[in-house]
Design a protein around this motif. Structure first.
Motif, short mmCIF file in Angstrom:
data_model
loop_
_atom_site.label_atom_id
_atom_site.label_comp_id
_atom_site.label_asym_id
_atom_site.label_seq_id
_atom_site.Cartn_x
_atom_site.Cartn_y
_atom_site.Cartn_z
N PHE A 23 51.44 40.79 34.42
CA PHE A 23 51.00 41.47 35.65
C PHE A 23 50.22 40.51 36.53
CE2 PHE A 23 47.23 42.04 32.99
CZ PHE A 23 46.19 41.91 33.89
N ARG A 24 50.05 40.89 37.77
CA ARG A 24 49.22 40.13 38.71
C ARG A 24 48.29 41.09 39.42
NH1 ARG A 24 50.87 36.70 36.25
NH2 ARG A 24 51.90 34.74 36.79
N VAL A 25 47.07 40.62 39.72
CA VAL A 25 46.14 41.41 40.51
C VAL A 25 46.40 41.07 41.97
CG1 VAL A 25 43.73 41.84 41.01
CG2 VAL A 25 44.45 41.43 38.66
N LEU A 26 46.80 42.06 42.76
CA LEU A 26 47.11 41.79 44.17
C LEU A 26 45.86 41.85 45.04
CD1 LEU A 26 50.43 43.81 44.61
CD2 LEU A 26 50.13 41.45 43.89
N GLU A 27 45.00 42.84 44.77
CA GLU A 27 43.77 42.95 45.57
C GLU A 27 42.65 43.42 44.66
OE1 GLU A 27 44.53 45.74 48.72
OE2 GLU A 27 46.17 44.49 49.42
N HIS A 28 41.46 42.87 44.86
CA HIS A 28 40.32 43.36 44.08
C HIS A 28 39.05 42.95 44.80
CE1 HIS A 28 38.41 39.72 42.38
NE2 HIS A 28 39.59 39.20 42.61
N SER A 29 37.92 43.61 44.45
CA SER A 29 36.64 43.18 45.01
C SER A 29 35.61 43.12 43.89
CB SER A 29 36.21 44.15 46.12
OG SER A 29 36.40 45.48 45.71
N GLU A 30 36.05 42.62 42.72
CA GLU A 30 35.12 42.48 41.58
C GLU A 30 34.19 41.28 41.82
OE1 GLU A 30 35.63 45.03 38.92
OE2 GLU A 30 36.51 45.56 40.82
N THR A 31 33.11 41.24 41.07
CA THR A 31 32.13 40.16 41.21
C THR A 31 32.76 38.80 40.89
OG1 THR A 31 30.67 41.75 40.16
CG2 THR A 31 29.74 39.59 40.66
N PRO A 32 32.66 37.83 41.80
CA PRO A 32 33.23 36.51 41.48
C PRO A 32 32.57 35.96 40.22
CG PRO A 32 32.47 36.61 43.76
CD PRO A 32 32.01 37.87 43.10
N GLY A 33 33.37 35.36 39.35
CA GLY A 33 32.81 34.73 38.16
C GLY A 33 32.65 35.67 36.99
N LEU A 34 32.61 36.99 37.25
CA LEU A 34 32.54 37.94 36.14
C LEU A 34 33.82 38.79 36.15
CD1 LEU A 34 28.78 38.95 36.43
CD2 LEU A 34 29.79 37.54 34.66
N GLY A 35 33.77 39.95 36.83
CA GLY A 35 34.95 40.79 36.92
C GLY A 35 36.09 40.09 37.65
#
Lengths: 200, 191
Positions: free
Chosen positions: B112-124
């Protein structure tokens, strides 16, 4: 009404009246999009485009716009150029457009633009307004690049996406998070104030 | 002309000109923007299903599912490589858009690929890393995928959560688990 040479209006935006560090305008995009240097350039140039075209158009129309509805007219003109810039980025730089997200449409309410129009373009001729807008735009862009570079370098160990710091450097994540934006902004403003004090 | 007429005339003229300018600009950029969207979609389908040449959207108002083939759609010798499914997870800081691919018999995850996200850089934000995604490759779609803190076993259909980002890891896994049965039902109903 103005005795200063034309070139002064271009140069003042870089340092003496830098929109971010001295006028303290446009701080929202400054803090929000400067996680990387590339974002800084993209945001800076998009704002410069809007600023220059809005200031020129408004300077041309300044005698025709009734004073009572000037803010309404200014906003329509600014919003038009912002939408153009947004469509252009979406069409030709989709990745950058995605990274800047809602901050491109939000240029409409960027205080630098309305600020320069109210303070300058609506009172001066087209040539001076053009120089003033260009100077402020480039000053804004440069400041964003500097902030973006500092944050990207310390937070990711890269510059314009290229790894420049040696691998033993552990990136300080906090620098690319909102906290890092405030640290960088405050420090830069402090340095610029200190330099001004020494000079005078 | 009194002042209110002046105001109305000025605002009206400026708005009409702005409206026309934007309408023309939109017509001009529209094609290019649509092209970019198609290109981005094809690229991500190519990334989740290696060797993908053509795709066919399964008509459904619940989910976006593509049938992906190794040859052009009009080629009778084309083989079904798998299904690419768009699914959404509720992450730590907002919606995560995922494109997941499964084998034609709906038994295993390809990747799979993540197309869009707004998780914390470096963690999520590490949910986009190959190290995390690799864990899912080849897992069974029939059983639930289980999120484990610490080392996990592929045989048990387990993955290890990203340390410091259990919520993001769980969100992705939950979205994947839920999407397979739903997608399978839609695909079966469509045939």
């Amino acid at each position: 009404m103005d005795k200063k040479p034309a070139i002064y209006h271009f140069l003042k935006g870089f340092w003496d009246e830098n929109p971010v560090l001295v006028q303290i305008l446009g701080t929202c995009p400054t803090l929000a999009v400067t996680a990387t240097a590339v974002n800084g350039i993209g945001m800076g140039l998009a704002t410069t485009f809007v600023l220059v075209f809005s200031c020129v158009v408004i300077s041309v129309l300044r005698k025709l716009i009734p004073n009572e509805v000037r803010i309404g007219v200014f906003t329509v003109i600014i919003a038009t150029f912002v939408t153009l810039a947004d469509l252009f980025l979406k069409a030709y730089f989709p990745d950058l457009s995605k990274a800047l997200g809602p901050f491109v449409p939000l240029i409409v309410v960027n205080c630098i633009i309305l600020g320069r129009i109210e303070a300058f373009a609506s009172k001066n001729n087209v040539w001076l307004s053009f120089l003033d807008a260009l100077g402020n735009g480039f000053g804004f862009t440069l400041t964003l690049i500097v902030m973006g570079s500092i944050r990207e370098l310390l937070g990711k160990g890269t510059w314009f996406g290229i790894p420049v710091l040696l691998s033993f450097y552990k990136p300080m994540l906090v620098m690319i998070l909102p906290t890092g934006a405030f640290f960088t902004y405050g420090t830069l403003m402090g340095i610029s104030n200190a330099l001004k004090k020494i000079k005078s | 002309m009194n002042i209110s007429t002046k105001m109305i005339v000025a605002l009206t003229i400026v708005s009409i000109i702005a409206g026309f300018a934007l309408a023309f600009a939109y017509e001009y950029f529209k094609v290019k923007i649509a092209d970019n969207a198609v290109k981005a979609l094809n690229e991500s389908i190519g990334a989740v299903i290696p060797g993908a040449i053509s795709k066919e959207l399964i008509p459904s108002d619940q989910m976006t599912i593509y049938k992906v083939y190794d040859k052009e759609l009009n080629d009778p010798a084309k083989q079904l490589l798998g299904y690419a499914i768009v699914t959404y997870a509720s992450g730590y800081q907002g919606s995560i858009k995922i494109l997941v691919s499964v084998t034609p018999d709906f038994s295993k995850i390809i990747t799979f690929r993540v197309l869009e996200h707004s998780e914390t850089p470096g963690l999520g934000g590490n949910i986009v890393n190959p190290d995390f995604i690799n864990q899912y490759e080849g897992l069974s779609c029939d059983k639930q995928i289980i999120v484990i803190k610490g080392p996990s076993k592929k045989e048990n259909n387990e993955i290890s959560a990203i340390s410091g980002a259990t919520i993001s890891s769980r969100a992705v896994t939950k979205a994947l688990n839920e999407s397979f049965q739903k997608a399978k039902a839609i695909v079966t109903a469509n045939e």
